[in-house]
Design a protein around this motif. Structure first.
Motif, PDB file in Angstrom:
ATOM      1  N   SER A   1      -6.532  71.490   5.378  1.00 59.06           N
ATOM      2  CA  SER A   1      -5.534  70.575   4.827  1.00 59.06           C
ATOM      3  C   SER A   1      -6.048  69.899   3.560  1.00 59.06           C
ATOM      4  CB  SER A   1      -5.167  69.505   5.854  1.00 59.06           C
ATOM      5  OG  SER A   1      -4.602  70.082   6.993  1.00 59.06           O
ATOM      6  N   THR A   2      -7.317  69.515   3.568  1.00 54.04           N
ATOM      7  CA  THR A   2      -7.918  68.875   2.398  1.00 54.04           C
ATOM      8  C   THR A   2      -7.948  69.841   1.217  1.00 54.04           C
ATOM      9  OG1 THR A   2      -9.287  67.475   3.807  1.00 54.04           O
ATOM     10  CG2 THR A   2      -9.974  67.718   1.513  1.00 54.04           C
TER      11      THR A   2
ATOM     12  N   GLU B   1      -6.037  72.454   0.704  1.00 57.65           N
ATOM     13  CA  GLU B   1      -4.665  72.689   0.245  1.00 57.65           C
ATOM     14  C   GLU B   1      -4.185  71.529  -0.624  1.00 57.65           C
ATOM     15  OE1 GLU B   1      -2.159  73.402   3.604  1.00 57.65           O
ATOM     16  OE2 GLU B   1      -3.250  75.228   4.173  1.00 57.65           O
ATOM     17  N   GLY B   2      -4.499  70.306  -0.209  1.00 52.43           N
ATOM     18  CA  GLY B   2      -4.117  69.145  -1.003  1.00 52.43           C
ATOM     19  C   GLY B   2      -4.788  69.127  -2.367  1.00 52.43           C
ATOM     20  N   LEU B   3      -6.080  69.498  -2.406  1.00 59.56           N
ATOM     21  CA  LEU B   3      -6.790  69.548  -3.689  1.00 59.56           C
ATOM     22  C   LEU B   3      -6.203  70.619  -4.595  1.00 59.56           C
ATOM     23  CD1 LEU B   3     -10.480  69.138  -2.484  1.00 59.56           C
ATOM     24  CD2 LEU B   3      -9.101  67.481  -3.749  1.00 59.56           C
TER      25      LEU B   3
ATOM     26  N   THR C   1      -3.108  71.708  -4.538  1.00 53.01           N
ATOM     27  CA  THR C   1      -1.791  71.241  -4.955  1.00 53.01           C
ATOM     28  C   THR C   1      -1.900  70.250  -6.115  1.00 53.01           C
ATOM     29  OG1 THR C   1      -0.939  71.519  -2.717  1.00 53.01           O
ATOM     30  CG2 THR C   1       0.324  70.099  -4.188  1.00 53.01           C
ATOM     31  N   THR C   2      -2.810  69.289  -5.985  1.00 50.49           N
ATOM     32  CA  THR C   2      -2.962  68.309  -7.065  1.00 50.49           C
ATOM     33  C   THR C   2      -3.555  68.944  -8.311  1.00 50.49           C
ATOM     34  OG1 THR C   2      -5.092  67.596  -6.180  1.00 50.49           O
ATOM     35  CG2 THR C   2      -3.161  66.324  -5.538  1.00 50.49           C
TER      36      THR C   2
END
Length: 113
Positions: free
Chosen positions: A20-21, A23-25, A27-28
């Motif tokens: 999840s981390t 994927e978030g990185l 995305t940003t």
């Protein structure tokens, strides 16, 4: 057996958090945002360093002329270590244009099991 069961659940949860981390990185990063402290050496400062090095000046001679606009030491000269680090990264990018980005992508990619 109970401890093995809890260990397996904890490991699965840890992997889910890591994915999840990442994927978030990603995305940003796709939105053009990158975490962390602002770079001490901007492209303009690096260009000044490269010009000075081409003239034969040492980093210690170039450093007092630089003023960092974005780092923690805003309005002051960046450290000699920051200048050397930026110079080394520039040299690596010149030698291996795709290598640096590939290495960063490899770090973000979760290992296969």
């Amino acid at each position: 057996m109970l401890f093995a069961f809890f260990a397996a659940i904890a490991e699965t949860e840890r992997e889910n958090i890591r994915e999840s981390t990442l994927e978030g990185l990603d995305t940003t990063a796709g939105k053009g945002k990158h975490g962390g402290r602002p770079l001490a050496i901007t492209d303009a400062l690096l260009h000044t360093v490269l010009r000075g090095r081409a003239k034969g000046e040492s980093v210690e001679q170039i450093q007092p002329d630089l003023i960092s606009p974005t780092s923690k030491r805003r309005g002051q000269s960046p450290s000699v270590a920051s200048i050397y680090r930026a110079f080394a990264e520039h040299t690596k990018r010149e030698a291996y244009p795709d290598g640096v980005e590939q290495a960063r992508a490899d770090i973000r990619r979760p290992p296969r099991r």
